[in-house]
Design a protein around this motif. Structure first.
Motif, PDB file in Angstrom:
ATOM      1  N   THR A  43       0.666  -0.875   0.084  1.00  0.00           N
ATOM      2  CA  THR A  43      -0.292   0.119  -0.144  1.00  0.00           C
ATOM      3  C   THR A  43       0.964   1.232   0.372  1.00  0.00           C
ATOM      4  N   TYR A  44       1.755   1.156   0.693  1.00  0.00           N
ATOM      5  CA  TYR A  44       2.958   2.583   0.800  1.00  0.00           C
ATOM      6  C   TYR A  44       3.595   2.702   0.280  1.00  0.00           C
ATOM      7  N   ARG A  45       4.239   1.883  -0.442  1.00  0.00           N
ATOM      8  CA  ARG A  45       5.038   1.605  -1.112  1.00  0.00           C
ATOM      9  C   ARG A  45       4.579   1.242  -2.397  1.00  0.00           C
ATOM     10  N   PHE A  46       3.976   1.003  -3.136  1.00  0.00           N
ATOM     11  CA  PHE A  46       3.799   0.142  -4.406  1.00  0.00           C
ATOM     12  C   PHE A  46       4.545  -0.046  -5.581  1.00  0.00           C
ATOM     13  N   ARG A  47       4.838  -0.937  -5.742  1.00  0.00           N
ATOM     14  CA  ARG A  47       5.746  -1.433  -6.926  1.00  0.00           C
ATOM     15  C   ARG A  47       5.493  -1.062  -7.675  1.00  0.00           C
ATOM     16  N   GLN A  48       4.300  -0.953  -9.537  1.00  0.00           N
ATOM     17  CA  GLN A  48       4.608  -1.157 -10.369  1.00  0.00           C
ATOM     18  C   GLN A  48       4.028   0.098 -10.807  1.00  0.00           C
ATOM     19  N   PRO A  49       4.713   1.003 -11.516  1.00  0.00           N
ATOM     20  CA  PRO A  49       4.691   1.720 -12.259  1.00  0.00           C
ATOM     21  C   PRO A  49       3.590   2.739 -12.509  1.00  0.00           C
ATOM     22  N   GLU A  50       2.622   1.644 -13.180  1.00  0.00           N
ATOM     23  CA  GLU A  50       1.774   2.094 -14.480  1.00  0.00           C
ATOM     24  C   GLU A  50       0.907   2.476 -12.967  1.00  0.00           C
ATOM     25  N   SER A  59     -17.190   8.797  -9.478  1.00  0.00           N
ATOM     26  CA  SER A  59     -16.029   9.061  -8.563  1.00  0.00           C
ATOM     27  C   SER A  59     -14.873   7.950  -8.930  1.00  0.00           C
ATOM     28  N   GLN A  60     -13.769   9.731  -8.556  1.00  0.00           N
ATOM     29  CA  GLN A  60     -12.347   9.119  -8.847  1.00  0.00           C
ATOM     30  C   GLN A  60     -11.546   9.174  -7.526  1.00  0.00           C
ATOM     31  N   TYR A  61     -10.748   8.778  -7.584  1.00  0.00           N
ATOM     32  CA  TYR A  61      -9.627   8.563  -6.190  1.00  0.00           C
ATOM     33  C   TYR A  61      -7.877   8.326  -6.345  1.00  0.00           C
ATOM     34  N   VAL A  62      -7.322   8.808  -6.187  1.00  0.00           N
ATOM     35  CA  VAL A  62      -5.948   9.197  -6.014  1.00  0.00           C
ATOM     36  C   VAL A  62      -5.525   9.235  -4.671  1.00  0.00           C
ATOM     37  N   VAL A  63      -4.334   8.117  -4.594  1.00  0.00           N
ATOM     38  CA  VAL A  63      -3.795   8.316  -3.064  1.00  0.00           C
ATOM     39  C   VAL A  63      -2.841   8.877  -3.314  1.00  0.00           C
ATOM     40  N   ALA A  64      -1.894   9.157  -1.857  1.00  0.00           N
ATOM     41  CA  ALA A  64      -0.817   9.565  -1.876  1.00  0.00           C
ATOM     42  C   ALA A  64      -0.215   8.974  -0.586  1.00  0.00           C
ATOM     43  N   GLY A  94       9.392  11.612  -1.866  1.00  0.00           N
ATOM     44  CA  GLY A  94       9.507  10.661  -1.578  1.00  0.00           C
ATOM     45  C   GLY A  94       9.520   9.892  -0.245  1.00  0.00           C
ATOM     46  N   ALA A  95       9.124  11.178   1.090  1.00  0.00           N
ATOM     47  CA  ALA A  95       9.038  10.374   2.585  1.00  0.00           C
ATOM     48  C   ALA A  95       8.055  10.452   2.992  1.00  0.00           C
ATOM     49  N   PRO A  96       7.799   9.469   3.406  1.00  0.00           N
ATOM     50  CA  PRO A  96       6.943   9.073   4.504  1.00  0.00           C
ATOM     51  C   PRO A  96       6.092  10.531   5.363  1.00  0.00           C
ATOM     52  N   PHE A  97       4.986  10.887   5.534  1.00  0.00           N
ATOM     53  CA  PHE A  97       4.653  12.376   5.899  1.00  0.00           C
ATOM     54  C   PHE A  97       4.394  11.858   7.741  1.00  0.00           C
ATOM     55  N   ASP A  98       4.777  13.550   8.217  1.00  0.00           N
ATOM     56  CA  ASP A  98       5.174  13.151   9.840  1.00  0.00           C
ATOM     57  C   ASP A  98       4.762  14.263  10.425  1.00  0.00           C
ATOM     58  N   GLY A  99       3.625  13.666  11.170  1.00  0.00           N
ATOM     59  CA  GLY A  99       2.772  14.162  11.483  1.00  0.00           C
ATOM     60  C   GLY A  99       2.960  15.929  12.508  1.00  0.00           C
ATOM     61  N   GLY A 100       4.205  15.367  12.470  1.00  0.00           N
ATOM     62  CA  GLY A 100       4.870  16.551  13.304  1.00  0.00           C
ATOM     63  C   GLY A 100       4.988  17.656  12.401  1.00  0.00           C
ATOM     64  N   ARG A 101       5.144  17.745  11.415  1.00  0.00           N
ATOM     65  CA  ARG A 101       6.139  18.748  10.110  1.00  0.00           C
ATOM     66  C   ARG A 101       4.639  19.447   9.453  1.00  0.00           C
ATOM     67  N   LYS A 158       2.440  10.955  14.724  1.00  0.00           N
ATOM     68  CA  LYS A 158       2.359   9.618  13.784  1.00  0.00           C
ATOM     69  C   LYS A 158       1.902   9.981  12.720  1.00  0.00           C
ATOM     70  N   SER A 159       2.253   8.634  11.829  1.00  0.00           N
ATOM     71  CA  SER A 159       2.677   8.627  10.266  1.00  0.00           C
ATOM     72  C   SER A 159       0.767   9.205   9.494  1.00  0.00           C
ATOM     73  N   TRP A 160       0.531   9.315   8.262  1.00  0.00           N
ATOM     74  CA  TRP A 160      -0.433   9.679   7.497  1.00  0.00           C
ATOM     75  C   TRP A 160      -0.443   9.829   6.486  1.00  0.00           C
ATOM     76  N   TRP A 161      -1.515   9.156   5.770  1.00  0.00           N
ATOM     77  CA  TRP A 161      -1.361   9.621   4.246  1.00  0.00           C
ATOM     78  C   TRP A 161      -3.087  10.381   3.226  1.00  0.00           C
ATOM     79  N   ALA A 162      -2.244  10.542   2.273  1.00  0.00           N
ATOM     80  CA  ALA A 162      -4.326  11.550   1.350  1.00  0.00           C
ATOM     81  C   ALA A 162      -4.550  10.929   0.468  1.00  0.00           C
ATOM     82  N   MET A 163      -5.875  10.888   0.620  1.00  0.00           N
ATOM     83  CA  MET A 163      -6.825  10.509  -1.066  1.00  0.00           C
ATOM     84  C   MET A 163      -7.341  11.865  -1.016  1.00  0.00           C
TER      85      MET A 163
END
Length: 476
Positions: free
Chosen positions: A294-301, A354-359, A365-372, A447-452
Motif C-alpha cells: 500500500t505505502y510503497r506500491f512498486r508497479q509504475p503504471e 467518482s475517482q480517487y488517487v492516493v499519496a 518520497g518520504a513518509p508523511f510526518d505528523g509533526g511537520r 504519527k504518520s498519515w497518508w492522503a486521498m
C-alpha cells in the motif's frame, strides 16, 4: 558396477546431498529428504500458503469485520445503519469520507429472495461477503439515480421471478448494500438522509404485498470499529465466512489456499499448536506485506503521471485482472485499505461516479510526518462536476485520522473554503493551523498519515490528464 544401459540424466534434475537455501541447509539421501528437512519444508509450505491465504482473504475479512460492527446495532435485512450526521473519525472504517452520508444494510438471503427499494439520487453498490462487486445502485446502477426495486435471488434459486424489479442473481447469501447521499448547496447532509429514510426498504419477496417497516439507526455519534485484526482472530473470522457460503460462491484455487491451512466448509477449524503459531506469524507477515504494497506500491503504471507520488487504487479494474491475468499485488493493496468495490470508482464515466488517487509519501518520497507541515496546491478548475475533497488517513488503521479537528479533510463544499487569486487552492497539513486558519488538516506529532484525493462527477480533463495534481510538498 556402473550400468552402461542407464539413461544419462541432464543436470538440474537430481538433488545434491545438501541444498543451501534461505531456509537453511536441506539434506537428502539420494534425493530423499531427511526428517529435519521434511519438517522445515512443511513448516515453510504451511507458512507460505498462510501468508498468501491472508492476502487473498483481505476482502472477506473486511466484510466480516463490517458485518460484526453493523450487527451490534440491529439485525440483518430489517435494519438500515445511517450516518445521518456524516461519518466522524471515531468510526474506524477503511478510507471512509466526510462528504457523503453513508447508509448500509447487511443482507442475508438464507430465507429466500429479498427486495431492496433503493432511494433516488444516491451513489451506491452491493458487494458480497467475499468483498466482490454484485451490482451498482443509484446514479451508476440500472435505476440511473431514479430509485427502484432490486430483487436479490440467493444462490441456486429456481423459483418464480416476478416482473417489475431489477433482478440480481447472487453467488453468496451474505452481502452489504452501501449508498451515499450528497450534501445540499448549504453543506447539509440531512435533506438527502430524509430521502434515504423515506424511500429505502428491504423485505422478503414473500412479503412484497405487505412489506414490514424498516428500522433506521443513526450511528454517526457512536464509536465503531469495522477494520479486521491481523492476528489469529483473522483466521477465525475467515472460517466463519467459509462456513457460511457455498463453495461455488468463491473459486477452487482461493478455497484451496484456505483449505491448505485448515479452513474448509463443513470441517472444524482446529489447528494444533504448531499450526496455530504458523498462522499467527503469517497473519502478521500478511499485514506487513499489505502495508508495504500500500505505502510503497512498486508497479509504475499505477502512478498518475511519470514521477508523480499520486497513484490509482485500481489497477486492472474492479476485478484486478488484465488480459486474463489476476493482478495479485493490485488486489492486495486495494483490499488492505478499502472495504467494498464498484466499477463506478474506476471506469471513465464523465460527469458521473467518482475517482480517487492516493499519496502515501511527499514530493521527496518520504513518509508523511505528523509533526511537520506540508502543502498541496490544487490547481484551478478542478475537473469535478459535483465537488472534490482531500482526506488524511491514519497509516495504522487506514481510517480517518483522529485529531482535535472534527473532520480530517478539506473539501470544495466547506463553508470556510478559500481560494487563491488565480483560482488555485492551498491545502495545509500540520499540527498547527496556517496563519489564516483555512484549508487546514490537522496532523499529530509522532504519527504518520497518508492522503486521498476524490472527485465526484469527474470531467474530461481528469481522464485525459490535461489537468494534473501536483505532489504534496513539505514546508518545514
Amino acid at each position: 558396477m556402473t550400468d552402461t544401459t542407464a539413461t544419462p540424466i541432464p543436470a538440474g534434475i537430481e538433488s545434491p546431498d545438501e541444498v543451501h537455501t534461505r531456509l537453511g541447509t536441506l539434506r537428502f539421501f539420494d534425493g530423499f529428504p531427511d526428517d529435519a528437512t521434511v519438517r522445515t519444508l512443511f513448516d515453510n509450505l504451511d507458512f507460505q500458503r498462510a501468508v498468501q491465504a491472508y492476502l487473498l482473504a483481505l476482502p472477506a475479512l473486511n466484510m466480516a469485520a463490517m458485518r460484526s460492527a453493523l450487527l451490534e446495532w440491529g439485525p440483518v435485512n430489517s435494519t438500515a445503519y445511517v450516518f445521518e450526521d456524516l461519518m466522524h473519525p471515531r468510526t474506524v472504517w477503511l478510507t471512509a469520507n466526510t462528504s457523503t452520508s453513508y447508509t448500509a444494510i447487511w443482507i442475508d438471503l438464507r430465507d429466500g429472495p429479498l427486495v431492496i427499494e433503493a432511494p433516488p439520487g444516491v451513489l451506491g453498490a452491493i458487494d458480497d461477503s467475499w468483498g466482490r462487486w454484485v451490482v451498482d445502485v443509484g446514479l451508476t446502477g440500472p435505476d440511473n439515480g431514479r430509485g427502484g426495486a432490486y430483487l436479490l435471488l440467493p444462490p441456486g434459486y429456481d423459483g418464480e421471478v416476478p416482473g417489475g424489479y431489477f433482478v440480481v442473481r447472487t453467488n453468496s447469501f451474505g452481502m452489504v448494500l452501501f449508498v451515499r447521499g450528497f450534501l445540499d448547496e448549504h453543506g447539509d447532509p440531512h435533506p438527502a438522509v430524509e430521502v434515504i429514510k423515506d424511500k429505502t426498504r428491504a423485505y422478503p419477496l414473500a412479503l412484497a404485498d405487505r412489506p414490514p417497516s424498516m428500522r433506521f439507526v443513526n450511528v454517526s455519534p457512536e464509536p465503531m470499529v469495522g477494520v479486521p485484526p491481523a492476528d489469529f482472530r483473522a483466521w477465525e473470522m475467515l472460517d466463519e465466512v467459509v462456513q457460511s457460503e457455498p463453495p461455488e460462491s468463491s473459486d477452487p484455487l482461493t478455497l484451496g489456499f484456505f483449505a491448505s491451512i485448515g479452513i474448509r466448509r463443513g470441517r472444524p477449524f482446529d489447528p494444533d499448536e504448531r499450526m496455530r503459531a504458523i498462522l499467527t506469524e503469517a497473519a502478521a507477515v500478511g499485514d506487513a506485506t499489505g502495508r508495504a504494497l500500500t505505502y510503497r506500491f512498486r508497479q509504475p503504471e499505477a502512478y498518475r503521471y511519470p514521477g508523480s507520488t499520486w497513484r490509482a487504487f485500481f489497477l486492472g479494474g474492479h476485478r484486478f485482472e488484465e488480459d486474463g491475468v489476476a493482478l495479485l499485488d493490485a488486489a492486495a493493496q486495494f483490499n488492505f485499505s478499502v472495504t467494498g468495490v464498484s466499477p463506478a470508482e474506476d471506469v471513465e464515466r464523465i460527469g458521473t461516479g467518482s475517482q480517487y488517487v492516493v499519496a502515501c509519501v511527499d514530493a521527496d518520497g518520504a513518509p508523511f510526518d505528523g509533526g511537520r507541515t506540508y502543502r498541496l496546491r490544487v490547481p484551478a478548475n478542478v475537473p469535478a462536476g459535483n465537488f472534490w475533497s482531500i482526506l488524511a488517513y491514519d497509516t495504522q488503521t487506514r481510517s480517518m485520522l483522529q485529531t482535535g479537528q472534527e473532520w480530517p479533510s478539506v473539501t470544495s463544499q466547506d463553508r470556510d473554503f478559500t481560494t487563491n487569486e488565480d483560482g488555485s487552492v492551498d491545502v495545509h497539513f500540520g499540527p498547527e493551523p496556517p496563519e489564516d486558519g483555512h484549508n487546514w488538516i490537522q496532523t499529530v506529532p509522532g504519527k504518520s498519515w497518508w492522503a486521498m484525493f476524490r472527485l465526484y462527477g469527474p470531467l474530461a480533463p481528469w481522464f485525459d490528464k490535461t489537468w494534473q495534481l501536483p505532489d504534496i510538498e513539505r514546508l518545514a
